[in-house]
Design a protein around this motif. Structure first.
Motif, PDB file in Angstrom:
ATOM      1  N   PRO A  29      17.312  39.244  -6.595  1.00 42.45           N
ATOM      2  CA  PRO A  29      17.481  38.955  -5.170  1.00 42.45           C
ATOM      3  C   PRO A  29      17.214  37.488  -4.818  1.00 42.45           C
ATOM      4  O   PRO A  29      16.206  36.919  -5.233  1.00 42.45           O
ATOM      5  CB  PRO A  29      16.476  39.872  -4.474  1.00 42.45           C
ATOM      6  CG  PRO A  29      15.593  40.419  -5.539  1.00 42.45           C
ATOM      7  CD  PRO A  29      16.252  40.206  -6.857  1.00 42.45           C
ATOM      8  N   GLY A  30      18.153  36.890  -4.095  1.00 41.27           N
ATOM      9  CA  GLY A  30      17.989  35.532  -3.591  1.00 41.27           C
ATOM     10  C   GLY A  30      18.295  34.426  -4.577  1.00 41.27           C
ATOM     11  O   GLY A  30      18.141  33.249  -4.257  1.00 41.27           O
ATOM     12  N   PHE A  43      18.132  28.927  -8.812  1.00 43.00           N
ATOM     13  CA  PHE A  43      17.228  28.612  -7.720  1.00 43.00           C
ATOM     14  C   PHE A  43      16.911  29.843  -6.881  1.00 43.00           C
ATOM     15  O   PHE A  43      17.749  30.737  -6.748  1.00 43.00           O
ATOM     16  CB  PHE A  43      17.872  27.576  -6.788  1.00 43.00           C
ATOM     17  CG  PHE A  43      17.987  26.211  -7.389  1.00 43.00           C
ATOM     18  CD1 PHE A  43      17.101  25.208  -7.015  1.00 43.00           C
ATOM     19  CD2 PHE A  43      18.961  25.915  -8.324  1.00 43.00           C
ATOM     20  CE1 PHE A  43      17.193  23.939  -7.563  1.00 43.00           C
ATOM     21  CE2 PHE A  43      19.054  24.654  -8.881  1.00 43.00           C
ATOM     22  CZ  PHE A  43      18.177  23.664  -8.498  1.00 43.00           C
ATOM     23  N   VAL A  44      15.718  29.824  -6.279  1.00 43.71           N
ATOM     24  CA  VAL A  44      15.337  30.787  -5.264  1.00 43.71           C
ATOM     25  C   VAL A  44      14.662  29.967  -4.167  1.00 43.71           C
ATOM     26  O   VAL A  44      13.838  29.093  -4.464  1.00 43.71           O
ATOM     27  CB  VAL A  44      14.429  31.909  -5.817  1.00 43.71           C
ATOM     28  CG1 VAL A  44      13.119  31.381  -6.345  1.00 43.71           C
ATOM     29  CG2 VAL A  44      14.216  32.991  -4.791  1.00 43.71           C
ATOM     30  N   MET A  48      14.023  25.438  -8.116  1.00 45.35           N
ATOM     31  CA  MET A  48      14.502  25.841  -9.430  1.00 45.35           C
ATOM     32  C   MET A  48      13.424  26.639 -10.155  1.00 45.35           C
ATOM     33  O   MET A  48      12.271  26.221 -10.219  1.00 45.35           O
ATOM     34  CB  MET A  48      14.882  24.615 -10.256  1.00 45.35           C
ATOM     35  CG  MET A  48      15.504  24.970 -11.592  1.00 45.35           C
ATOM     36  SD  MET A  48      16.225  23.576 -12.470  1.00 45.35           S
ATOM     37  CE  MET A  48      14.773  22.736 -13.049  1.00 45.35           C
ATOM     38  N   PHE A  49      13.813  27.795 -10.689  1.00 45.91           N
ATOM     39  CA  PHE A  49      12.866  28.591 -11.478  1.00 45.91           C
ATOM     40  C   PHE A  49      13.333  28.761 -12.919  1.00 45.91           C
ATOM     41  O   PHE A  49      12.540  29.116 -13.788  1.00 45.91           O
ATOM     42  CB  PHE A  49      12.587  29.958 -10.831  1.00 45.91           C
ATOM     43  CG  PHE A  49      13.672  30.974 -11.018  1.00 45.91           C
ATOM     44  CD1 PHE A  49      13.613  31.912 -12.038  1.00 45.91           C
ATOM     45  CD2 PHE A  49      14.764  31.006 -10.168  1.00 45.91           C
ATOM     46  CE1 PHE A  49      14.614  32.852 -12.220  1.00 45.91           C
ATOM     47  CE2 PHE A  49      15.772  31.940 -10.326  1.00 45.91           C
ATOM     48  CZ  PHE A  49      15.693  32.865 -11.356  1.00 45.91           C
ATOM     49  N   ALA A  50      14.616  28.491 -13.191  1.00 45.96           N
ATOM     50  CA  ALA A  50      15.141  28.641 -14.547  1.00 45.96           C
ATOM     51  C   ALA A  50      16.343  27.730 -14.722  1.00 45.96           C
ATOM     52  O   ALA A  50      16.991  27.346 -13.744  1.00 45.96           O
ATOM     53  CB  ALA A  50      15.542  30.097 -14.810  1.00 45.96           C
ATOM     54  N   SER A 111       8.688  34.916 -12.763  1.00 43.44           N
ATOM     55  CA  SER A 111       8.919  33.496 -12.554  1.00 43.44           C
ATOM     56  C   SER A 111       9.448  33.238 -11.153  1.00 43.44           C
ATOM     57  O   SER A 111       8.959  32.344 -10.448  1.00 43.44           O
ATOM     58  CB  SER A 111       9.918  32.957 -13.586  1.00 43.44           C
ATOM     59  OG  SER A 111      10.298  31.640 -13.268  1.00 43.44           O
ATOM     60  N   LEU A 112      10.398  34.032 -10.749  1.00 38.72           N
ATOM     61  CA  LEU A 112      10.981  33.905  -9.408  1.00 38.72           C
ATOM     62  C   LEU A 112       9.899  34.040  -8.343  1.00 38.72           C
ATOM     63  O   LEU A 112       9.813  33.228  -7.424  1.00 38.72           O
ATOM     64  CB  LEU A 112      12.053  34.986  -9.269  1.00 38.72           C
ATOM     65  CG  LEU A 112      12.875  35.055  -8.019  1.00 38.72           C
ATOM     66  CD1 LEU A 112      14.255  35.571  -8.367  1.00 38.72           C
ATOM     67  CD2 LEU A 112      12.251  35.960  -7.005  1.00 38.72           C
ATOM     68  N   GLU A 113       9.034  35.030  -8.463  1.00 39.05           N
ATOM     69  CA  GLU A 113       7.961  35.240  -7.486  1.00 39.05           C
ATOM     70  C   GLU A 113       6.952  34.090  -7.528  1.00 39.05           C
ATOM     71  O   GLU A 113       6.460  33.654  -6.490  1.00 39.05           O
ATOM     72  CB  GLU A 113       7.267  36.583  -7.723  1.00 39.05           C
ATOM     73  CG  GLU A 113       8.142  37.774  -7.395  1.00 39.05           C
ATOM     74  CD  GLU A 113       8.658  37.778  -5.958  1.00 39.05           C
ATOM     75  OE1 GLU A 113       7.892  37.414  -5.033  1.00 39.05           O
ATOM     76  OE2 GLU A 113       9.834  38.121  -5.758  1.00 39.05           O
TER      77      GLU A 113
END
Length: 121
Positions: A29-30, A43-44, A48-50, A111-113
Motif C-alpha cells: 500500500p502506498g 517510495f512511500v 525512498m525505502f528500497a 521497511s516501509l513502516e
C-alpha cells in the motif's frame, strides 16, 4: 563492452528482473516507483525505502535490524550503490531469481513502516 552488452557496466537491471521486483513491491500500500540518480527506486510518502542496485535490492531498516540481518542471512550485505558505502540503515538483499523477493515481503513491509515513521532531516 561487458558480457551483458552494457558498455559501462552500470548495473542497470534487465527489464524482466525489474518487472518481477515491481510485482512484489508495488502491491504494497502506498508504494510508487520512480527513477532517482539512475536507480529504480521505491517510495512511500515521498521517502525512498528500497531501490534496485546491482544484483540486489537495497532496503532501509533500523540499524540494529541491518546488523542482525547481515550476520544471520547469507544473502544480505551492506548496501553499497556504485561501490560507495551508505548509512548503517541500508542493506542489500541479493537474490539470483528476482521472483524470490516474494519471500522477503514481511521485511519489505517492515521497511516501509520504518521509513513512513522516520523523521525527515
Amino acid at each position: 563492452m561487458t558480457l551483458d552488452g552494457d558498455p559501462l557496466n552500470t548495473c542497470v537491471p534487465n527489464a524482466s528482473r525489474k518487472s518481477q521486483i515491481d510485482e512484489v513491491l508495488l502491491k504494497l500500500p502506498g508504494v510508487r516507483a520512480k527513477k532517482i540518480s539512475g536507480l529504480d527506486a521505491y517510495f512511500v510518502d515521498d521517502k525512498m525505502f528500497a531501490c534496485i542496485s546491482g544484483n540486489g535490492v537495497g532496503l532501509r531498516v533500523p540499524a540494529a535490524t541491518a546488523i542482525e540481518l547481515q550476520f544471520s542471512r547469507g544473502d544480505v550485505v551492506p548496501f553499497q550503490p556504485g561501490g560507495m558505502a551508505s548509512s548503517r540503515e541500508w542493506i542489500q538483499i541479493d537474490r539470483a531469481d528476482a521472483a524470490d523477493y516474494e519471500q522477503d515481503i514481511e521485511l519489505f513491509r517492515a521497511s516501509l513502516e520504518f521509513v513512513k515513521g522516520a523523521r525527515t532531516r
